[in-house]
Write a protein that holds these residues in place. Structure first.
Motif, PDB file in Angstrom:
ATOM      1  N   SER A   2      29.551  22.670   9.315  1.00 30.58           N
ATOM      2  CA  SER A   2      28.367  22.118   9.942  1.00 30.58           C
ATOM      3  C   SER A   2      27.779  23.168  10.858  1.00 30.58           C
ATOM      4  CB  SER A   2      28.732  20.871  10.741  1.00 30.58           C
ATOM      5  OG  SER A   2      27.623  20.465  11.509  1.00 30.58           O
ATOM      6  N   SER A   3      26.521  23.104  11.070  1.00 30.18           N
ATOM      7  CA  SER A   3      25.894  24.044  11.980  1.00 30.18           C
ATOM      8  C   SER A   3      24.838  23.294  12.781  1.00 30.18           C
ATOM      9  CB  SER A   3      25.272  25.193  11.197  1.00 30.18           C
ATOM     10  OG  SER A   3      24.662  26.088  12.076  1.00 30.18           O
ATOM     11  N   LEU A   4      25.251  22.793  13.928  1.00 31.76           N
ATOM     12  CA  LEU A   4      24.315  22.086  14.790  1.00 31.76           C
ATOM     13  C   LEU A   4      23.505  23.094  15.583  1.00 31.76           C
ATOM     14  CD1 LEU A   4      26.529  19.205  16.201  1.00 31.76           C
ATOM     15  CD2 LEU A   4      24.712  19.041  14.533  1.00 31.76           C
ATOM     16  N   SER A   5      22.222  22.920  15.587  1.00 29.67           N
ATOM     17  CA  SER A   5      21.347  23.845  16.310  1.00 29.67           C
ATOM     18  C   SER A   5      20.996  23.256  17.679  1.00 29.67           C
ATOM     19  CB  SER A   5      20.072  24.080  15.506  1.00 29.67           C
ATOM     20  OG  SER A   5      19.309  22.885  15.446  1.00 29.67           O
ATOM     21  N   ARG A   6      20.366  24.075  18.494  1.00 29.30           N
ATOM     22  CA  ARG A   6      19.886  23.602  19.785  1.00 29.30           C
ATOM     23  C   ARG A   6      18.887  22.475  19.585  1.00 29.30           C
ATOM     24  NH1 ARG A   6      16.696  26.157  22.540  1.00 29.30           N
ATOM     25  NH2 ARG A   6      17.336  25.675  24.649  1.00 29.30           N
ATOM     26  N   ASP A   7      18.072  22.576  18.512  1.00 29.41           N
ATOM     27  CA  ASP A   7      17.074  21.533  18.245  1.00 29.41           C
ATOM     28  C   ASP A   7      17.742  20.203  17.928  1.00 29.41           C
ATOM     29  OD1 ASP A   7      15.035  23.342  18.666  1.00 29.41           O
ATOM     30  OD2 ASP A   7      14.879  23.871  16.535  1.00 29.41           O
ATOM     31  N   ASP A   8      18.870  20.245  17.200  1.00 26.14           N
ATOM     32  CA  ASP A   8      19.608  19.016  16.905  1.00 26.14           C
ATOM     33  C   ASP A   8      20.123  18.378  18.195  1.00 26.14           C
ATOM     34  OD1 ASP A   8      19.239  19.387  14.167  1.00 26.14           O
ATOM     35  OD2 ASP A   8      21.118  20.510  13.959  1.00 26.14           O
ATOM     36  N   VAL A   9      20.694  19.208  19.061  1.00 21.99           N
ATOM     37  CA  VAL A   9      21.220  18.705  20.332  1.00 21.99           C
ATOM     38  C   VAL A   9      20.085  18.182  21.199  1.00 21.99           C
ATOM     39  CG1 VAL A   9      22.480  19.322  22.424  1.00 21.99           C
ATOM     40  CG2 VAL A   9      23.216  20.229  20.231  1.00 21.99           C
ATOM     41  N   ALA A  10      18.965  18.884  21.229  1.00 26.20           N
ATOM     42  CA  ALA A  10      17.813  18.440  22.018  1.00 26.20           C
ATOM     43  C   ALA A  10      17.282  17.112  21.491  1.00 26.20           C
ATOM     44  CB  ALA A  10      16.724  19.507  21.989  1.00 26.20           C
ATOM     45  N   HIS A  11      17.270  16.955  20.166  1.00 22.38           N
ATOM     46  CA  HIS A  11      16.788  15.699  19.579  1.00 22.38           C
ATOM     47  C   HIS A  11      17.707  14.528  19.956  1.00 22.38           C
ATOM     48  CE1 HIS A  11      14.828  13.028  16.763  1.00 22.38           C
ATOM     49  NE2 HIS A  11      16.011  12.750  16.217  1.00 22.38           N
ATOM     50  N   VAL A  12      19.021  14.738  19.850  1.00 19.23           N
ATOM     51  CA  VAL A  12      19.970  13.680  20.210  1.00 19.23           C
ATOM     52  C   VAL A  12      19.869  13.362  21.706  1.00 19.23           C
ATOM     53  CG1 VAL A  12      22.420  13.089  20.361  1.00 19.23           C
ATOM     54  CG2 VAL A  12      21.526  14.167  18.303  1.00 19.23           C
ATOM     55  N   ALA A  13      19.725  14.403  22.528  1.00 18.70           N
ATOM     56  CA  ALA A  13      19.582  14.190  23.973  1.00 18.70           C
ATOM     57  C   ALA A  13      18.321  13.397  24.275  1.00 18.70           C
ATOM     58  CB  ALA A  13      19.568  15.526  24.701  1.00 18.70           C
ATOM     59  N   MET A  14      17.231  13.691  23.552  1.00 11.53           N
ATOM     60  CA  MET A  14      15.990  12.949  23.751  1.00 11.53           C
ATOM     61  C   MET A  14      16.165  11.480  23.360  1.00 11.53           C
ATOM     62  SD  MET A  14      12.998  11.659  22.041  1.00 11.53           S
ATOM     63  CE  MET A  14      13.292  12.319  20.435  1.00 11.53           C
ATOM     64  N   LEU A  15      16.864  11.228  22.249  1.00  7.57           N
ATOM     65  CA  LEU A  15      17.099   9.851  21.821  1.00  7.57           C
ATOM     66  C   LEU A  15      17.955   9.096  22.835  1.00  7.57           C
ATOM     67  CD1 LEU A  15      17.774  10.368  18.003  1.00  7.57           C
ATOM     68  CD2 LEU A  15      15.714   9.414  19.071  1.00  7.57           C
ATOM     69  N   ALA A  16      18.905   9.813  23.455  1.00  9.09           N
ATOM     70  CA  ALA A  16      19.777   9.196  24.453  1.00  9.09           C
ATOM     71  C   ALA A  16      19.141   9.206  25.839  1.00  9.09           C
ATOM     72  CB  ALA A  16      21.116   9.934  24.490  1.00  9.09           C
ATOM     73  N   ARG A  17      17.957   9.760  25.932  1.00 12.94           N
ATOM     74  CA  ARG A  17      17.235   9.868  27.197  1.00 12.94           C
ATOM     75  C   ARG A  17      18.044  10.633  28.250  1.00 12.94           C
ATOM     76  NH1 ARG A  17      13.350   7.299  25.129  1.00 12.94           N
ATOM     77  NH2 ARG A  17      12.931   5.143  24.874  1.00 12.94           N
ATOM     78  N   ILE A  18      18.603  11.773  27.809  1.00 12.49           N
ATOM     79  CA  ILE A  18      19.371  12.660  28.684  1.00 12.49           C
ATOM     80  C   ILE A  18      18.584  13.956  28.818  1.00 12.49           C
ATOM     81  CG2 ILE A  18      21.510  13.948  28.976  1.00 12.49           C
ATOM     82  CD1 ILE A  18      22.887  11.862  27.229  1.00 12.49           C
ATOM     83  N   GLN A  19      18.332  14.358  30.042  1.00 14.36           N
ATOM     84  CA  GLN A  19      17.634  15.623  30.269  1.00 14.36           C
ATOM     85  C   GLN A  19      18.668  16.737  30.377  1.00 14.36           C
ATOM     86  OE1 GLN A  19      15.232  15.061  33.758  1.00 14.36           O
ATOM     87  NE2 GLN A  19      13.642  13.969  32.627  1.00 14.36           N
ATOM     88  N   LEU A  20      18.520  17.763  29.543  1.00 11.72           N
ATOM     89  CA  LEU A  20      19.436  18.890  29.537  1.00 11.72           C
ATOM     90  C   LEU A  20      18.660  20.179  29.793  1.00 11.72           C
ATOM     91  CD1 LEU A  20      21.587  18.030  26.381  1.00 11.72           C
ATOM     92  CD2 LEU A  20      22.192  17.669  28.763  1.00 11.72           C
ATOM     93  N   SER A  21      19.280  21.086  30.533  1.00 17.93           N
ATOM     94  CA  SER A  21      18.670  22.391  30.761  1.00 17.93           C
ATOM     95  C   SER A  21      18.877  23.255  29.517  1.00 17.93           C
ATOM     96  CB  SER A  21      19.297  23.056  31.985  1.00 17.93           C
ATOM     97  OG  SER A  21      20.650  23.381  31.707  1.00 17.93           O
ATOM     98  N   GLU A  22      18.223  24.409  29.494  1.00 18.29           N
ATOM     99  CA  GLU A  22      18.353  25.322  28.354  1.00 18.29           C
ATOM    100  C   GLU A  22      19.807  25.787  28.200  1.00 18.29           C
ATOM    101  OE1 GLU A  22      15.846  25.992  26.236  1.00 18.29           O
ATOM    102  OE2 GLU A  22      14.691  24.545  27.394  1.00 18.29           O
ATOM    103  N   GLU A  23      20.461  26.069  29.321  1.00 17.55           N
ATOM    104  CA  GLU A  23      21.857  26.515  29.265  1.00 17.55           C
ATOM    105  C   GLU A  23      22.765  25.411  28.725  1.00 17.55           C
ATOM    106  OE1 GLU A  23      20.146  26.629  32.360  1.00 17.55           O
ATOM    107  OE2 GLU A  23      19.408  28.639  31.921  1.00 17.55           O
ATOM    108  N   GLU A  24      22.504  24.175  29.151  1.00 23.49           N
ATOM    109  CA  GLU A  24      23.315  23.051  28.665  1.00 23.49           C
ATOM    110  C   GLU A  24      23.116  22.842  27.169  1.00 23.49           C
ATOM    111  OE1 GLU A  24      23.658  20.089  32.505  1.00 23.49           O
ATOM    112  OE2 GLU A  24      21.727  20.187  31.448  1.00 23.49           O
TER     113      GLU A  24
END
Length: 98
Positions: A2-24
């Motif tokens: 599997s290869s999860l990208s930053r965009d995948d993580v950002a999308h999941v964070a957006m769905l969970a309504r979690i704000q993450l910094s670029e480093e996170e």
């Protein structure tokens, strides 16, 4: 695998309504990718002849049998109550309904 990208993580964070910094986002992308790989390894090991189970050890019901025993009478139960009315415990009103 599997290869999860930053965009995948950002999308999941957006769905969970979690704000993450670029480093996170960078850090979590790598960590989540490792987790997905480990789950994939477990799926490879799982054999078809092993039945699914909820616990590795057999569990037994440890409750006692339901036996009727004498209890308190209404008068005994209400004898130490600070307020009793009509054979029931009196409690402060919490709603303003009449």
């Amino acid at each position: 695998m599997s290869s999860l990208s930053r965009d995948d993580v950002a999308h999941v964070a957006m769905l969970a309504r979690i704000q993450l910094s670029e480093e996170e986002l960078d850090r979590l992308a790598g960590q989540l990718d490792q987790i997905v790989e480990w789950v994939g390894q477990i799926n490879e090991v799982a054999a078809a002849d092993v039945p699914p189970m909820s616990h590795p050890l057999p569990l037994t019901n440890v409750t006692r049998p339901d036996v009727v025993r004498p209890g308190l009478t209404a008068e005994q139960a209400l004898s130490n109550a600070p307020d009793a009315e009509a054979g029931r415990f009196g409690v402060p009103r919490i709603l303003d309904e009449e």
